[in-house]
Design a protein around this motif. Structure first.
Motif, PDB file in Angstrom:
ATOM      1  N   GLU A 299       0.830  -1.204   0.000  1.00 51.25           N
ATOM      2  CA  GLU A 299       0.000   0.000   0.000  1.00 51.25           C
ATOM      3  C   GLU A 299       0.868   1.259   0.000  1.00 51.25           C
ATOM      4  N   ARG A 300       1.912   1.243   0.811  1.00 51.50           N
ATOM      5  CA  ARG A 300       2.790   2.417   0.927  1.00 51.50           C
ATOM      6  C   ARG A 300       3.446   2.759  -0.403  1.00 51.50           C
ATOM      7  N   GLN A 301       3.714   1.725  -1.224  1.00 52.94           N
ATOM      8  CA  GLN A 301       4.358   1.939  -2.529  1.00 52.94           C
ATOM      9  C   GLN A 301       3.338   2.139  -3.642  1.00 52.94           C
ATOM     10  N   GLY A 302       2.060   2.289  -3.277  1.00 52.52           N
ATOM     11  CA  GLY A 302       1.049   2.647  -4.266  1.00 52.52           C
ATOM     12  C   GLY A 302       0.439   1.500  -5.047  1.00 52.52           C
ATOM     13  N   VAL A 303       0.583   0.272  -4.548  1.00 53.42           N
ATOM     14  CA  VAL A 303      -0.022  -0.876  -5.234  1.00 53.42           C
ATOM     15  C   VAL A 303      -1.469  -1.003  -4.763  1.00 53.42           C
ATOM     16  N   THR A 304      -2.394  -0.601  -5.604  1.00 52.31           N
ATOM     17  CA  THR A 304      -3.825  -0.628  -5.293  1.00 52.31           C
ATOM     18  C   THR A 304      -4.486  -1.780  -6.062  1.00 52.31           C
ATOM     19  N   PRO A 305      -5.693  -2.186  -5.646  1.00 57.01           N
ATOM     20  CA  PRO A 305      -6.337  -3.331  -6.295  1.00 57.01           C
ATOM     21  C   PRO A 305      -6.511  -3.193  -7.809  1.00 57.01           C
ATOM     22  N   ASP A 306      -6.656  -1.966  -8.310  1.00 61.97           N
ATOM     23  CA  ASP A 306      -6.849  -1.766  -9.744  1.00 61.97           C
ATOM     24  C   ASP A 306      -5.577  -1.971 -10.555  1.00 61.97           C
ATOM     25  N   LYS A 307      -4.416  -2.108  -9.879  1.00 60.40           N
ATOM     26  CA  LYS A 307      -3.148  -2.256 -10.599  1.00 60.40           C
ATOM     27  C   LYS A 307      -2.959  -3.666 -11.164  1.00 60.40           C
ATOM     28  N   GLY A 308      -3.671  -4.664 -10.604  1.00 62.54           N
ATOM     29  CA  GLY A 308      -3.523  -6.023 -11.123  1.00 62.54           C
ATOM     30  C   GLY A 308      -3.385  -7.047 -10.011  1.00 62.54           C
ATOM     31  N   ASP A 309      -3.111  -8.279 -10.422  1.00 65.83           N
ATOM     32  CA  ASP A 309      -3.016  -9.394  -9.484  1.00 65.83           C
ATOM     33  C   ASP A 309      -1.870  -9.209  -8.489  1.00 65.83           C
ATOM     34  N   ILE A 310      -2.063  -9.810  -7.300  1.00 61.71           N
ATOM     35  CA  ILE A 310      -1.002  -9.907  -6.307  1.00 61.71           C
ATOM     36  C   ILE A 310      -0.691 -11.392  -6.112  1.00 61.71           C
ATOM     37  N   LEU A 311       0.559 -11.756  -6.241  1.00 58.86           N
ATOM     38  CA  LEU A 311       0.990 -13.141  -6.056  1.00 58.86           C
ATOM     39  C   LEU A 311       1.371 -13.367  -4.599  1.00 58.86           C
ATOM     40  N   VAL A 312       0.953 -14.492  -4.044  1.00 57.62           N
ATOM     41  CA  VAL A 312       1.371 -14.902  -2.705  1.00 57.62           C
ATOM     42  C   VAL A 312       1.984 -16.294  -2.808  1.00 57.62           C
TER      43      VAL A 312
ATOM     44  N   GLY B  60       1.618 -20.180   7.122  1.00 55.57           N
ATOM     45  CA  GLY B  60       1.075 -19.164   8.005  1.00 55.57           C
ATOM     46  C   GLY B  60       1.048 -17.776   7.406  1.00 55.57           C
ATOM     47  N   VAL B  61       2.190 -17.295   6.912  1.00 53.46           N
ATOM     48  CA  VAL B  61       2.232 -15.972   6.293  1.00 53.46           C
ATOM     49  C   VAL B  61       1.320 -15.937   5.077  1.00 53.46           C
ATOM     50  N   GLY B  62       1.444 -16.964   4.244  1.00 50.96           N
ATOM     51  CA  GLY B  62       0.672 -16.996   3.015  1.00 50.96           C
ATOM     52  C   GLY B  62      -0.826 -17.007   3.259  1.00 50.96           C
ATOM     53  N   SER B  63      -1.282 -17.821   4.209  1.00 51.87           N
ATOM     54  CA  SER B  63      -2.717 -17.916   4.493  1.00 51.87           C
ATOM     55  C   SER B  63      -3.290 -16.573   4.915  1.00 51.87           C
ATOM     56  N   VAL B  64      -2.611 -15.895   5.830  1.00 51.63           N
ATOM     57  CA  VAL B  64      -3.106 -14.603   6.309  1.00 51.63           C
ATOM     58  C   VAL B  64      -3.010 -13.556   5.198  1.00 51.63           C
ATOM     59  N   ALA B  65      -1.928 -13.598   4.407  1.00 54.54           N
ATOM     60  CA  ALA B  65      -1.781 -12.640   3.314  1.00 54.54           C
ATOM     61  C   ALA B  65      -2.908 -12.785   2.300  1.00 54.54           C
ATOM     62  N   VAL B  66      -3.258 -14.019   1.940  1.00 54.85           N
ATOM     63  CA  VAL B  66      -4.356 -14.240   1.000  1.00 54.85           C
ATOM     64  C   VAL B  66      -5.649 -13.665   1.556  1.00 54.85           C
ATOM     65  N   SER B  67      -5.935 -13.951   2.826  1.00 53.87           N
ATOM     66  CA  SER B  67      -7.163 -13.460   3.454  1.00 53.87           C
ATOM     67  C   SER B  67      -7.204 -11.939   3.487  1.00 53.87           C
ATOM     68  N   LEU B  68      -6.124 -11.315   3.926  1.00 55.93           N
ATOM     69  CA  LEU B  68      -6.074  -9.858   4.023  1.00 55.93           C
ATOM     70  C   LEU B  68      -6.260  -9.196   2.662  1.00 55.93           C
ATOM     71  N   LEU B  69      -5.478  -9.657   1.697  1.00 53.54           N
ATOM     72  CA  LEU B  69      -5.510  -9.033   0.376  1.00 53.54           C
ATOM     73  C   LEU B  69      -6.882  -9.176  -0.277  1.00 53.54           C
ATOM     74  N   ALA B  70      -7.477 -10.362  -0.131  1.00 51.27           N
ATOM     75  CA  ALA B  70      -8.795 -10.580  -0.727  1.00 51.27           C
ATOM     76  C   ALA B  70      -9.844  -9.660  -0.103  1.00 51.27           C
ATOM     77  N   LYS B  71      -9.807  -9.519   1.221  1.00 53.70           N
ATOM     78  CA  LYS B  71     -10.779  -8.651   1.882  1.00 53.70           C
ATOM     79  C   LYS B  71     -10.592  -7.195   1.484  1.00 53.70           C
ATOM     80  N   LEU B  72      -9.344  -6.808   1.195  1.00 51.88           N
ATOM     81  CA  LEU B  72      -9.060  -5.431   0.799  1.00 51.88           C
ATOM     82  C   LEU B  72      -9.354  -5.170  -0.677  1.00 51.88           C
ATOM     83  N   GLY B  73      -9.820  -6.204  -1.389  1.00 52.74           N
ATOM     84  CA  GLY B  73     -10.253  -6.005  -2.766  1.00 52.74           C
ATOM     85  C   GLY B  73      -9.260  -6.387  -3.833  1.00 52.74           C
ATOM     86  N   TYR B  74      -8.130  -6.965  -3.457  1.00 52.46           N
ATOM     87  CA  TYR B  74      -7.132  -7.381  -4.430  1.00 52.46           C
ATOM     88  C   TYR B  74      -7.507  -8.732  -5.047  1.00 52.46           C
TER      89      TYR B  74
END
Length: 323
Positions: free
Chosen positions: A136-149, A155-169
């Motif tokens: 987010e700090r570097q300006g990567v917003t959901p409209d920019k495209g897919d985010i790879l995890v 553990g890190v991956g599971s939470v990252a997927v959940s967070l990013l999906a809820k934030l609209g990515y």
């Protein structure tokens, strides 16, 4: 749990210790839950020399209740959490019924979480939040495209997927465990790829595929992620499950302006920790916490550490130290 090393014999076992053996610190905590992280797996199995002092109580995560405090920052009855700060490496950690710690290491438990839920998140989830904040700090917003995890079932991956999906990515999850596809989709992944697509030596520059990434793997995987990142994209690196090397070229950085953002959770400033935990309380889908949680007893932690190193544990291993 106590790790000892005598005459080159490295051993992890459950042991009784007296309270006067606890290390120095100004806050004593009755531990309720701890976790098993990758670093704990290394420490318990002796796979890597992460333990710097012996004997050592492993456990880089702690959640519990303050018993007594010498300062004014915390008082008896306060619920607190700890992640990192060399605990479990140079200072006795959370796989015990009590811990003595420095007050400046502790974060007040957010009201949104129980101590068990906080440990289901733990260092892994807190690190995932740091990665999301960096994107987010570097300006990567959901409209920019897919985010790879990568390492998406961990553990890190599971939470990252959940967070990013809820934030609209739109989240692309990379895993070597095809049988966990339904789990990843339930967390919010929109697409799943096999980790073998990224783990072998690749080209210096590839097709532009994602706007950002959360990488827990390192080595060739991280090099291939950078090579496949879109112009101006951001890759956050927080793990080295495949290796600590980075066999990459400068081409993604000088031809596409890709940013490689390292994420340190161990010595992260307290202000950033509090921000990350407040964001977790706000942005993590609470129904996913139970989905990623595997509760075990302290007596099961040694065998679970071996399973963790084999990559067979899904989500988070939460240790009930009093069970």
């Amino acid at each position: 749990m106590l790790i000892t090393k005598e005459n080159e014999e490295y051993k992890a076992a459950l042991s009784d210790v007296s309270e006067d053996q606890l290390p120095e610190g100004d806050v004593t905590v009755a531990v309720e839950y701890s976790t098993l992280n990758y670093k704990d797996g290394l420490a318990i199995t002796g796979s890597s020399p992460v333990v710097r002092k012996f004997p050592m109580v492993p456990g880089v995560d702690i959640a519990g209740t303050v018993i007594d405090s010498l300062g004014n920052q915390f008082k008896a009855g306060d619920k607190v959490i700890l992640n990192g700060w060399g605990v479990g490496e140079t200072h006795w950690g959370g796989l015990a019924e009590k811990a003595r710690l420095k007050s400046e290491w502790l974060v007040p438990l957010p009201a949104a979480f129980s101590t068990k839920q906080a440990m289901a998140i733990g260092t892994a989830g807190y690190t995932a939040m740091l990665c999301v904040m960096a994107l987010e700090r570097q300006g990567v917003t959901p409209d920019k495209g897919d985010i790879l995890v990568t390492g998406a079932v961990g553990g890190v991956g599971s939470v990252a997927v959940s967070l990013l999906a809820k934030l609209g990515y739109s989240v692309v999850a990379s895993t070597g465990r095809a049988d966990q596809a339904d789990y990843l989709k339930e967390l919010g992944a929109s697409d799943i790829i096999n980790r073998e697509e990224l783990s072998a030596p690749g080209r210096p520059l590839g097709k532009e595929r994602w706007a950002g990434a959360v990488d827990t793997v390192g080595s060739h995987t991280l090099a291939n992620i950078c090579a496949g990142t879109k112009y101006g994209g951001v890759v956050t690196a927080c793990g080295l499950a495949q290796g600590m090397d980075l066999p990459a070229t400068v081409m993604p950085f000088i031809l596409r302006g890709v940013i490689l953002n390292g994420i340190d959770s161990v010595y992260c400033p307290i202000e950033t920790r509090i921000e990350a935990w407040n964001r977790l309380a706000q942005d993590l889908d609470t129904k996913h916490i139970d989905l990623i949680t595997n509760e075990i007893k302290l007596s099961e932690a040694i065998s679970a550490a071996s399973d963790l190193m084999k990559g067979t544990i899904r989500g988070r291993a939460v240790v009930n130290v009093n069970a």
